[in-house]
Design a protein around this motif. Structure first.
Motif, PDB file in Angstrom:
ATOM      1  N   CYS A  29      33.413  18.908  22.794  1.00 53.80           N
ATOM      2  CA  CYS A  29      34.675  18.533  22.153  1.00 53.80           C
ATOM      3  C   CYS A  29      34.723  17.014  22.035  1.00 53.80           C
ATOM      4  N   LEU A  30      34.662  16.505  20.817  1.00 52.14           N
ATOM      5  CA  LEU A  30      34.634  15.067  20.579  1.00 52.14           C
ATOM      6  C   LEU A  30      35.967  14.525  20.072  1.00 52.14           C
ATOM      7  N   ALA A  31      36.922  15.403  19.833  1.00 52.04           N
ATOM      8  CA  ALA A  31      38.212  14.982  19.284  1.00 52.04           C
ATOM      9  C   ALA A  31      39.035  14.245  20.339  1.00 52.04           C
ATOM     10  N   ALA A  32      39.868  13.315  19.887  1.00 53.76           N
ATOM     11  CA  ALA A  32      40.840  12.687  20.781  1.00 53.76           C
ATOM     12  C   ALA A  32      41.827  13.748  21.253  1.00 53.76           C
ATOM     13  N   LEU A  33      42.178  13.708  22.540  1.00 51.93           N
ATOM     14  CA  LEU A  33      42.990  14.771  23.128  1.00 51.93           C
ATOM     15  C   LEU A  33      44.307  14.228  23.655  1.00 51.93           C
ATOM     16  N   THR A  34      45.295  15.119  23.676  1.00 52.19           N
ATOM     17  CA  THR A  34      46.606  14.828  24.254  1.00 52.19           C
ATOM     18  C   THR A  34      46.898  15.857  25.332  1.00 52.19           C
ATOM     19  N   LEU A  35      47.335  15.375  26.484  1.00 49.64           N
ATOM     20  CA  LEU A  35      47.751  16.249  27.577  1.00 49.64           C
ATOM     21  C   LEU A  35      49.198  16.661  27.359  1.00 49.64           C
ATOM     22  N   VAL A  36      49.472  17.969  27.412  1.00 50.71           N
ATOM     23  CA  VAL A  36      50.838  18.500  27.312  1.00 50.71           C
ATOM     24  C   VAL A  36      51.076  19.367  28.539  1.00 50.71           C
ATOM     25  N   ASP A  58      57.017  21.858  33.496  1.00 54.39           N
ATOM     26  CA  ASP A  58      57.277  22.337  34.848  1.00 54.39           C
ATOM     27  C   ASP A  58      58.322  23.445  34.838  1.00 54.39           C
ATOM     28  N   SER A  59      58.719  23.893  36.020  1.00 51.74           N
ATOM     29  CA  SER A  59      59.590  25.063  36.139  1.00 51.74           C
ATOM     30  C   SER A  59      60.986  24.844  35.579  1.00 51.74           C
ATOM     31  N   VAL A  60      61.411  23.592  35.460  1.00 57.84           N
ATOM     32  CA  VAL A  60      62.748  23.319  34.928  1.00 57.84           C
ATOM     33  C   VAL A  60      62.690  22.887  33.467  1.00 57.84           C
ATOM     34  N   GLY A  61      61.536  23.068  32.830  1.00 56.46           N
ATOM     35  CA  GLY A  61      61.441  22.840  31.395  1.00 56.46           C
ATOM     36  C   GLY A  61      61.199  21.420  30.966  1.00 56.46           C
ATOM     37  N   SER A  62      60.890  20.520  31.893  1.00 58.11           N
ATOM     38  CA  SER A  62      60.519  19.164  31.492  1.00 58.11           C
ATOM     39  C   SER A  62      59.178  19.199  30.777  1.00 58.11           C
ATOM     40  N   ILE A  63      59.041  18.394  29.722  1.00 57.27           N
ATOM     41  CA  ILE A  63      57.831  18.345  28.920  1.00 57.27           C
ATOM     42  C   ILE A  63      57.189  16.972  29.060  1.00 57.27           C
ATOM     43  N   LEU A  64      55.890  16.961  29.310  1.00 56.83           N
ATOM     44  CA  LEU A  64      55.109  15.731  29.383  1.00 56.83           C
ATOM     45  C   LEU A  64      54.050  15.752  28.291  1.00 56.83           C
ATOM     46  N   LYS A  65      53.976  14.663  27.513  1.00 51.59           N
ATOM     47  CA  LYS A  65      52.932  14.506  26.507  1.00 51.59           C
ATOM     48  C   LYS A  65      52.283  13.152  26.730  1.00 51.59           C
ATOM     49  N   HIS A  66      50.954  13.169  26.978  1.00 52.74           N
ATOM     50  CA  HIS A  66      50.269  11.940  27.356  1.00 52.74           C
ATOM     51  C   HIS A  66      48.918  11.881  26.673  1.00 52.74           C
ATOM     52  N   PRO A  67      48.653  10.843  25.866  1.00 52.55           N
ATOM     53  CA  PRO A  67      47.329  10.720  25.232  1.00 52.55           C
ATOM     54  C   PRO A  67      46.263  10.428  26.277  1.00 52.55           C
ATOM     55  N   LEU A  68      45.131  11.065  26.138  1.00 50.85           N
ATOM     56  CA  LEU A  68      44.037  10.878  27.082  1.00 50.85           C
ATOM     57  C   LEU A  68      42.992   9.948  26.503  1.00 50.85           C
ATOM     58  N   PRO A  69      42.295   9.206  27.346  1.00 49.12           N
ATOM     59  CA  PRO A  69      41.241   8.328  26.835  1.00 49.12           C
ATOM     60  C   PRO A  69      40.129   9.139  26.172  1.00 49.12           C
ATOM     61  N   THR A  70      39.461   8.511  25.217  1.00 47.39           N
ATOM     62  CA  THR A  70      38.430   9.204  24.468  1.00 47.39           C
ATOM     63  C   THR A  70      37.316   9.705  25.368  1.00 47.39           C
TER      64      THR A  70
END
Length: 432
Positions: A408-415, A418-430
């Motif tokens: 997998c060579l594409a740039a990735l984003t972490l999503v 948690d249990s209370v519905g908080s959403i985290l979106k974080h770009p990952l290094p190449t």
């Protein structure tokens, strides 16, 4: 606070035999939205999370849709791209009387016009002949054209007949958005399914290789009529439908009865805003002027569809996936724990700040409320390439991020969620 989805529409295209008035359009959209309410609950239930769904602002009270009169001139609208329309309508909504941080918006454009394309060979040919069209969702807005709204039912008694309508689309007069099936029933299935797909993006879902967030949304007809769906080629196939009864009552209760297996009625849920720190406005239209773009979905080629249909027919599918319309595992889990789908998280949302964090040095996600889902998505296109889920009553306070698939060579984003519905979106290094 409850999720509210006002829906905007005026005059629609269609055959002369159809009622194309704003009132008829509003009725079609209202019924279609309620069908998708039921479908969403049943598909989350099939994935093992119970019945949860979104709430429409008006339910069965008052007009199904609100009409917003845009300042955008119709000629300019028809010259704009889908993304341009999505951005402009979004800004207009959030600066007008309908603006609310506690709503998501499902909007239909009245300016859609199909200019005719005899025997278009590809979907791109059809789109090139269609003005004022959109099928785009993200942030707080899902936006659609209205060229195929004439195929939608206006009452429950029409649902089966409309899905099974094998009348060929006259492509000299009407837009064919049926994923190459070429029928009115195919147009209904694809466009109604597309609405659900794009609404999924407004609830933070990414793309998947199959299911509702892939191209499985083309086959929502099979959810309501069983194996009697329209085949994926241009030769419609009628089969004996399952015996299903869907009833709407007030206050809203959607009951689905199927002879085998029996299905209980989904419960009604109120939906809550995604983050406690949001100051208002559409997600994706920030004060700085940056935006989270919506996502476009294009149909597969006729050859790929026929190949896929043959492979499906030749394989043994699980019962939950025989209609090809389902939430993928991480999608279902994300919706099941999402704040817009859980009214009992309201107090938690008010009392606690977002506790979901990513530790890049240790490559872990942690939350004192328990991590539920971790996904890796391609940054361009949003395709989910890896995921982990943490079900059950035991709380996983800290979890390793899954590795990306080989090659997998594409740039990735972490999503993550948690249990209370908080959403985290974080770009990952190449080099992740």
């Amino acid at each position: 606070m409850a999720l509210e989805i006002p829906m905007e529409v005026t005059l629609i295209m269609g055959p002369r035999s159809e009622d194309r008035s704003p009132e008829s359009a509003a009725t079609r959209i209202g019924l279609g939205a309620r069908l998708l309410q039921s479908l969403t609950a049943e598909k989350i239930h099939e994935a093992g999370h119970g019945r949860k769904t979104f709430q429409l602002e008006r339910d069965l009270d008052g007009p199904e849709c609100l009409v917003m009169h845009s300042v955008l001139h119709v000629d300019r609208a028809r010259a704009m791209s889908q993304r341009e329309l999505w951005e402009l309508i979004g800004r207009e909504l959030m600066t007008g009387p309908l603006a609310s941080k506690d709503r998501k918006y499902l909007a239909f454009l009245s300016c859609t016009r199909y200019r005719g394309a005899p025997n278009p060979r590809t979907h791109e040919d059809t789109l090139a002949r269609t003005q004022g069209h959109a099928a785009l969702g993200g942030g707080g807005l899902a936006l659609f054209g209205s060229a195929c709204l004439h195929t939608w039912p206006t009452c429950m008694a029409q649902v089966l007949a409309r899905f099974l309508d094998t009348t060929a689309i006259d492509t000299e007069q009407l837009m064919d958005d049926s994923n190459y099936r070429g029928t009115h029933g195919g147009c209904l299935a694809t466009t109604l399914g597309s609405v659900l797909h794009e609404l999924g993006h407004t609830f933070d879902l990414g793309h998947t290789r199959d299911g509702i967030m892939g191209r499985g949304f083309d086959y929502v007809d099979r959810v309501f009529v069983g194996a009697a769906g329209i085949d994926s080629n241009r030769n419609p196939v009628r089969r004996e439908p399952q015996h299903t009864t869907v009833a709407l009552s007030r206050p809203l209760s959607v009951t689905v009865t199927v002879q085998q297996p029996p299905v209980a009625s989904p419960r009604r849920n109120r939906l809550l805003s995604e983050t406690s720190s949001r100051s208002g406005g559409l997600v994706g239209f920030e004060a700085s002027g940056t935006r989270t773009p919506g996502r476009l979905s294009a149909p597969a080629s006729p050859e790929l569809n026929r190949s896929f249909a043959r492979s499906i027919a030749a394989s043994a599918e699980t019962p939950a996936q025989t209609d090809r319309t389902y939430w993928g595992g991480s999608c279902a889990a994300l919706l099941a724990h999402h704040r817009w789908f859980n009214s009992d998280l309201d107090n938690v949302r008010r009392l606690n700040c977002n506790d979901l964090k990513y530790d890049a040095k240790r490559n872990v996600v942690r939350s004192r409320f328990g991590v539920r889902i971790i996904e890796l998505r391609e940054s361009v296109g949003g395709l989910v390439v890896a995921s982990r889920q943490f079900p059950g009553n035991h709380l996983t306070l800290e979890a390793m991020v899954p590795p990306p698939p080989p090659h997998c060579l594409a740039a990735l984003t972490l999503v993550a969620e948690d249990s209370v519905g908080s959403i985290l979106k974080h770009p990952l290094p190449t080099a992740f």
